[in-house]
Design a protein around this motif. Structure first.
Motif, PDB file in Angstrom:
ATOM      1  N   ARG A   4     -30.874 -32.795 -29.350  1.00  0.00           N
ATOM      2  CA  ARG A   4     -30.458 -32.220 -28.065  1.00  0.00           C
ATOM      3  C   ARG A   4     -29.587 -33.206 -27.289  1.00  0.00           C
ATOM      4  O   ARG A   4     -28.554 -32.838 -26.711  1.00  0.00           O
ATOM      5  N   SER A   5     -29.988 -34.469 -27.283  1.00  0.00           N
ATOM      6  CA  SER A   5     -29.209 -35.486 -26.572  1.00  0.00           C
ATOM      7  C   SER A   5     -27.862 -35.721 -27.230  1.00  0.00           C
ATOM      8  O   SER A   5     -26.843 -35.888 -26.549  1.00  0.00           O
ATOM      9  N   MET A   6     -27.833 -35.739 -28.564  1.00  0.00           N
ATOM     10  CA  MET A   6     -26.558 -35.920 -29.250  1.00  0.00           C
ATOM     11  C   MET A   6     -25.610 -34.770 -28.971  1.00  0.00           C
ATOM     12  O   MET A   6     -24.411 -34.977 -28.741  1.00  0.00           O
ATOM     13  N   GLN A   7     -26.136 -33.559 -28.963  1.00  0.00           N
ATOM     14  CA  GLN A   7     -25.271 -32.410 -28.682  1.00  0.00           C
ATOM     15  C   GLN A   7     -24.766 -32.463 -27.235  1.00  0.00           C
ATOM     16  O   GLN A   7     -23.589 -32.189 -26.981  1.00  0.00           O
ATOM     17  N   ALA A   8     -25.627 -32.831 -26.299  1.00  0.00           N
ATOM     18  CA  ALA A   8     -25.210 -32.935 -24.895  1.00  0.00           C
ATOM     19  C   ALA A   8     -24.157 -34.021 -24.719  1.00  0.00           C
ATOM     20  O   ALA A   8     -23.181 -33.851 -23.971  1.00  0.00           O
ATOM     21  N   MET A   9     -24.331 -35.144 -25.403  1.00  0.00           N
ATOM     22  CA  MET A   9     -23.342 -36.215 -25.318  1.00  0.00           C
ATOM     23  C   MET A   9     -22.002 -35.746 -25.863  1.00  0.00           C
ATOM     24  O   MET A   9     -20.946 -35.984 -25.262  1.00  0.00           O
ATOM     25  N   CYS A  10     -22.032 -35.051 -26.997  1.00  0.00           N
ATOM     26  CA  CYS A  10     -20.794 -34.549 -27.587  1.00  0.00           C
ATOM     27  C   CYS A  10     -20.105 -33.542 -26.674  1.00  0.00           C
ATOM     28  O   CYS A  10     -18.880 -33.581 -26.491  1.00  0.00           O
ATOM     29  N   GLU A  11     -20.871 -32.638 -26.109  1.00  0.00           N
ATOM     30  CA  GLU A  11     -20.288 -31.634 -25.224  1.00  0.00           C
ATOM     31  C   GLU A  11     -19.609 -32.295 -24.025  1.00  0.00           C
ATOM     32  O   GLU A  11     -18.508 -31.899 -23.620  1.00  0.00           O
ATOM     33  N   ALA A  12     -20.260 -33.325 -23.471  1.00  0.00           N
ATOM     34  CA  ALA A  12     -19.666 -34.032 -22.335  1.00  0.00           C
ATOM     35  C   ALA A  12     -18.397 -34.770 -22.762  1.00  0.00           C
ATOM     36  O   ALA A  12     -17.367 -34.728 -22.069  1.00  0.00           O
ATOM     37  N   ALA A  13     -18.456 -35.451 -23.905  1.00  0.00           N
ATOM     38  CA  ALA A  13     -17.289 -36.195 -24.382  1.00  0.00           C
ATOM     39  C   ALA A  13     -16.115 -35.264 -24.663  1.00  0.00           C
ATOM     40  O   ALA A  13     -14.968 -35.559 -24.302  1.00  0.00           O
ATOM     41  N   LEU A  14     -16.396 -34.136 -25.291  1.00  0.00           N
ATOM     42  CA  LEU A  14     -15.323 -33.191 -25.636  1.00  0.00           C
ATOM     43  C   LEU A  14     -14.745 -32.512 -24.406  1.00  0.00           C
ATOM     44  O   LEU A  14     -13.583 -32.096 -24.404  1.00  0.00           O
ATOM     45  N   ALA A  15     -15.556 -32.411 -23.356  1.00  0.00           N
ATOM     46  CA  ALA A  15     -15.083 -31.808 -22.102  1.00  0.00           C
ATOM     47  C   ALA A  15     -14.365 -32.816 -21.211  1.00  0.00           C
ATOM     48  O   ALA A  15     -13.872 -32.453 -20.136  1.00  0.00           O
ATOM     49  N   GLY A  16     -14.338 -34.074 -21.636  1.00  0.00           N
ATOM     50  CA  GLY A  16     -13.682 -35.109 -20.845  1.00  0.00           C
ATOM     51  C   GLY A  16     -14.536 -35.663 -19.727  1.00  0.00           C
ATOM     52  O   GLY A  16     -14.035 -36.380 -18.855  1.00  0.00           O
TER      53      GLY A  16
END
Length: 291
Positions: free
Chosen positions: A212-224
């Motif tokens: 869950r944390s990895m997916q949240a980190m990725c979503e934030a990174a991809l959203a800038g």
């Protein structure tokens, strides 16, 4: 095809080294519930080197069956024999995998031309989307950006898992391979910056424990959203580091077992995580809020 956190799933085993189907079902359900983008089944983290071909393909088939269309399954089908890679990739397509991930041939140390011809042969033989995988620290073979760019021109070669940790390659790969070619980090510790520089996600060891944390980190990174991505990644820093205190997947299998998600099994020549390293992995899991 996929953006975000893709788990390089362990292959759960009983203490005697036999495949643990019940735990495999549990892990697939876990990643569906936690929002993981996709599963890589029997990649190198899944101990592909110690499974025979029938076992390898059966784990892929069972993973697809357990996923039941709820999460995409990418099959690890790389080998240091081109014929074997073709056979594994063909059988993965028949099992229902949506794509294949193929590590560079290990030990052989092929030339760049040999790598190009190897991947071209697999792509031409099996009509399934294929992702290249470059991890020279484990294979003694570095697929250079110019070779990746040549392979990106083949229709069903759709992306690259780049596990060198060399962030200077990302911008060049994006420019040379084009916007439609997927770029995935294979190094959790640098994945956030990899995405900031133009990557599409990460094929992750850490995600086995903290999906869950990895997916949240990725979503934030991809959203800038750099601040949020950095904040989440800070809690995962210990896992990114300490899941490699012994050879992968030794520490991560121990951690997954600590969470009660699988049996305590691994296959020789790999051995269970030694007592001296358990405290640091446990501390990293606590830092990530898992214990």
């Amino acid at each position: 095809m996929f953006r975000g956190s893709i788990v390089a799933l362990i292959t759960p085993m009983h203490a005697d080294g036999e495949i643990d189907d019940a735990s495999l079902q549990r892990l697939v359900d876990f990643h569906v519930a936690e929002g993981t983008t996709a599963i890589v089944s029997v990649g190198t983290t899944g101990e592909s080197a110690t499974l025979d071909e029938d076992e390898h393909c059966d784990v892929i088939r069972r993973t697809v069956e357990f996923a039941a269309g709820r999460i995409p399954v990418i099959a690890g089908t790389g080998a240091n024999s081109t014929r074997e890679a073709i056979s594994l990739t063909r059988r993965a397509r028949e099992a229902g995998a949506v794509a294949a991930l193929l590590v560079t041939p290990y030990y052989n140390k092929p030339t760049q031309e040999g790598l190009y011809l190897h991947y071209k042969a697999v792509a031409e033989a099996v009509d399934i989307p294929q992702i290249l995988y470059n991890v020279p620290s484990r294979t003694a073979c570095d697929m250079l950006p110019e070779t990746v760019a040549r392979l990106a021109g083949i229709d069903n070669i759709i992306g690259l898992k780049e596990a060198t940790g060399d962030l200077s390659r990302v911008t060049r790969l994006r420019a040379d391979c084009g916007p439609g070619f997927a770029l995935y980090s294979g190094d959790d510790a640098t994945a956030r910056e990899f995405m900031r520089l133009g990557g599409d996600g990460v094929i992750s060891v850490t995600s086995n424990l903290a999906p869950r944390s990895m997916q949240a980190m990725c979503e934030a990174a991809l959203a800038g959203d750099r601040e949020r991505a950095e904040s989440i990644d800070a809690t995962l820093e210990g896992l990114h580091r300490d899941l490699f205190v012994q050879s992968n997947p030794i520490p991560v299998k121990w951690g997954v077992a600590e969470l009660g998600l699988c049996s305590r099994g691994i296959r020789l020549p790999l051995t269970w995580l030694t007592q001296e390293h358990q405290a640091c992995v446990r501390q990293a899991m606590s830092q990530a809020g898992l214990l």
